[in-house]
Structures are given as structure tokens and as C-alpha cells.
Design an enzyme around this catalytic site. Structure first.
Site, PDB file in Angstrom:
ATOM      1  N   ILE A 183       0.840  -1.192   0.000  1.00 28.71           N
ATOM      2  CA  ILE A 183       0.000   0.000   0.000  1.00 28.71           C
ATOM      3  C   ILE A 183       0.879   1.247   0.000  1.00 28.71           C
ATOM      4  O   ILE A 183       0.669   2.174  -0.795  1.00 28.71           O
ATOM      5  CB  ILE A 183      -0.945   0.012   1.213  1.00 28.71           C
ATOM      6  CG1 ILE A 183      -1.725  -1.314   1.308  1.00 28.71           C
ATOM      7  CG2 ILE A 183      -1.883   1.203   1.134  1.00 28.71           C
ATOM      8  CD1 ILE A 183      -2.598  -1.607   0.112  1.00 28.71           C
ATOM      9  N   ASP A 184       1.871   1.292   0.869  1.00 26.59           N
ATOM     10  CA  ASP A 184       2.810   2.423   0.887  1.00 26.59           C
ATOM     11  C   ASP A 184       3.515   2.582  -0.454  1.00 26.59           C
ATOM     12  O   ASP A 184       3.560   3.676  -1.022  1.00 26.59           O
ATOM     13  CB  ASP A 184       3.861   2.207   1.976  1.00 26.59           C
ATOM     14  CG  ASP A 184       3.374   2.589   3.358  1.00 26.59           C
ATOM     15  OD1 ASP A 184       2.456   3.420   3.460  1.00 26.59           O
ATOM     16  OD2 ASP A 184       3.913   2.060   4.348  1.00 26.59           O
TER      17      ASP A 184
END
Length: 384
Positions: free
Chosen positions: A171-172
């Protein structure tokens, strides 16, 4: 070999970032040739301390996310230091990207509206947690929280078992990729208009994008997607199996591949079984089919299955650990592991080649504050 200049050479990026998302975006831009100035608090980016292991004075995680940058330390809450940073941005920056806690850049006068009023050509990228608006816009967030809230954890792991996180910070790092896509698009637009833009990306939006296939399954059927282990929603057989000496993933994504897999297993008759003739048939009888395949796969080790399944033209791959992946001849052939000038360890390079050449690292991740004096040297008043 002469070092590449890079397609973004001449571009100046100010990274008001920490942890993973913004540093990864900044590193991509740096790998492509931009000058990236990483603004850090006196204690440094928190990621510098994410260890052990540590190498060259910072954590291995920091080393993986911050090559091709300069580090300048400043105290954003001190008016003189903040004014020097604003002057630096107005005088030099093409891009600002930030993932500070919600509301902080507005509080400090470093937000897009304030800076673009001083420099309309500036491209400003906000990297938030839950997005630019909505009831949760002011909440902070991190990768595992978004894997949970965005639905990713609901489809990862084995049904009936506790939720698990996907190991990589998908996600990051995905948000970092979307940031770069947005920034490059805004820069292209600026070429014609001369005016910059505000780019907004967030961890939550990235998580929902990665859930696109599962969301479509739910919207089309009304059924909540379940955990499928190493498998895939809507395709059978398409998962990992234990073998005599490891694990092997076989992706028989169509009827032709399924027939080939059956031949490799020595069970060609399975392809003619009415329960398994088409993919929808196999999805409907997945538990039965997987129960038949599993004991067969235990008969041989990975190398033998690779030989047999490859001979049938069916996609397959052994489950490798990090060391095996790094040492594999394919990784070496692609030149993915790159030496970094001034660094004790190599790193995985940018997964992009331009005209057959991968961008080369120009410098190791910077020591904390190594470039502070030089970065602020030409502003009217230096940062303390």
C-alpha cells in the site's frame, strides 16, 4: 560505462516525507534523474531507526528507499528555518511531495495553496492516509491499517484463520507509484500551460485500487469474496502446492493449460471429467479438484515438477525465498541488483528500463543532514 543523465535531469524535487510512501516516490524520481532534496527533522526520518539490521549508519529499510537524494535538516516549527525552506521551494523547486500528518502542512504554511500562490508553476503532491476529503480525511494511517480497512486482509490468507498482512509494504509503495504517475502527468500538462497542479493520492485509494478484481466479483454476484490462500478468485486451478521438497505455484488459467497440467500430473482423464471441463465447472468444484491435485504434487520435488509442467507449456514457478530470488540467474540477467556508489550493500534497482538500460544509482542514501549547508546556501538567510 558513462553514467546516465536520466530523463528527469534538471528537475528539482523537495521531499517532505518520512517512512515509506513519500520516500519511495522520491526515490523513483531520483532514479529517473531528478535532484531530490529530502527535508528531515533533526532526529531524522523515523525509518533510519527501523532495525536491526543496520548498514552504513541507518537501517536496511532506509537504505532501500532513499538512494539518489540529498538530506537537509531543518526545524519546521521555527519561523526562520521555515522561511528558508519556502524560499528554497520558490527559487528552485519544480515538485513538492509530502506525507506529513494530516493538517500539518496547512498549520506550517507549507501547503499547496500557500506555496502555489507564491509559485504557480509548482507541482504539489499530497500523500495522505484516507484521502483529501471525507469523514476520515484527518485521520493518520499506515500500510497495515490500510490493508485492513481497504479490504486486502479480508482476502489474504486461509479461510477460517486470523487476518494476515501481505509482507511487502504494497500500500505504501503502491501509493508512491501513483504519486509519481500523478506528478509526471502534471509536469506534462505544465509544459503546455506553464501552470502547476495539485496531485492527491492516498493509502486508502491505493488499497481500494488493488481490490478492483475482488470488488468487481462482489458487485457482480453479491457474494463477499473469501480468502483463497495462494489461489485466485474465479480461476481454478491457480495456486501453490506442497511438493516433495518445497512448494510450487501452477497457474492453469484456461482449459488448454488445465489439460496440460493434467497430462503433467499423469492424469489426462481429469480434463474430460464433467466437473472440470471448463473454468466455471472447476470453480464450482474447486475443493474436490484441489483435493485430488495435492497428493499428486507430493510425489516429486520442485525441479522435477518444473521439468514436467514446463514440457506442457503451463505457467509454473517454485516459491523462492529472498535469497533464492536474488541469486537466481534471471535476476542477474536483468541486472536488477545494482551496486550503489558509497554503499556497502547493493540494492534492487528501478524496475524500468529505457532503451534497454536500467537507470543507474548515482549516490547512496544520504547521511542525516549531509547537505544542509549546501542546500540552503543560496537562500537569502540560511536555515539554522
Amino acid at each position: 560505462m558513462e553514467q546516465q543523465l536520466g530523463p528527469l535531469a534538471g528537475l528539482v524535487v523537495i521531499e517532505l516525507g518520512h517512512s515509506v510512501a513519500a520516500p519511495f516516490a522520491g526515490q523513483i524520481l531520483g532514479d529517473l534523474g531528478a535532484e531530490v532534496i529530502k527535508i528531515e527533522k533533526p532526529e531524522g526520518d523515523d525509518a533510519r531507526k527501523w532495525g536491526p539490521p543496520f548498514v552504513d549508519g541507518a537501517s536496511a529499510s532506509f537504505q532501500a528507499l532513499n538512494r539518489n537524494k540529498r538530506s537537509a535538516v531543518t526545524r519546521l516549527r521555527e519561523p526562520e528555518a521555515r522561511a528558508a525552506l519556502v524560499r528554497l521551494i520558490v527559487e528552485r523547486a519544480d515538485v513538492v511531495l509530502q506525507n506529513l500528518r494530516p493538517g500539518q502542512v496547512e498549520e506550517l504554511g507549507l501547503d499547496a495553496a500557500t506555496l502555489r500562490a507564491l509559485k504557480p508553476a509548482l507541482v504539489y503532491c499530497n500523500m495522505g492516509a484516507f484521502g483529501a476529503r471525507g469523514p476520515l480525511a484527518q485521520r493518520p494511517g499506515y500500510d497495515p491499517l490500510m490493508q485492513a480497512f481497504g479490504g486486502v486482509m479480508s482476502v489474504v490468507g486461509t479461510e477460517g484463520q486470523p487476518a494476515v498482512r501481505v509482507g511487502p509494504s504494497m500500500i505504501d509503495m503502491g501509493t508512491g507509484m501513483w504519486a509519481v504517475i500523478g506528478i509526471l502527468s502534471a509536469l506534462m500538462q505544465r509544459k503546455d500551460s506553464g501552470v502547476g497542479s495539485v496531485v492527491d493520492v492516498s493509502l486508502y485509494e491505493t488499497a481500494t485500487a488493488w481490490m478492483s478484481l475482488h470488488a468487481a466479483q462482489y458487485l457482480a454476484s453479491g457474494s463477499i469474496p473469501k480468502k483463497t490462500g495462494s489461489g485466485q478468485v474465479g480461476i481454478v486451478p491457480y495456486r501453490a502446492y506442497r511438493t516433495a521438497d518445497g512448494e510450487m505455484v501452477v497457474a492453469a488459467g484456461n482449459d488448454r493449460a488445465f489439460k496440460g497440467f493434467c497430462r503433467a500430473l499423469g492424469r489426462p482423464e481429469w480434463a474430460e471429467d464433467a466437473r472440470f471441463r471448463t473454468n466455471p465447472d472447476r470453480v464450482g468444484h474447486a475443493e474436490i479438484l484441489y483435493g485430488m491435485i495435492e497428493p499428486e504434487m507430493l510425489r516429486h520435488g520442485n525441479a522435477e515438477w518444473q521439468r514436467r509442467i514446463d514440457a506442457e507449456g503451463v505457467p509454473c514457478a517454485p516459491v523462492q525465498n529472498a535469497g533464492q530470488m536474488l541469486e537466481h540467474e534471471q535476476t542477474r540477467a536483468l541486472g536488477l541488483l545494482q551496486q550503489v556508489p558509497g554503499s556497502s550493500i547493493p540494492i534492487i534497482g528501478l524496475p524500468v528500463s529505457i532503451n534497454g538500460r536500467r537507470p543507474e544509482p548515482r549516490s547512496a542514501p544520504p547521511a542525516l543532514g549531509a547537505d544542509t549547508a549546501e542546500v540552503f546556501a543560496n537562500t537569502a538567510r540560511k536555515a539554522p
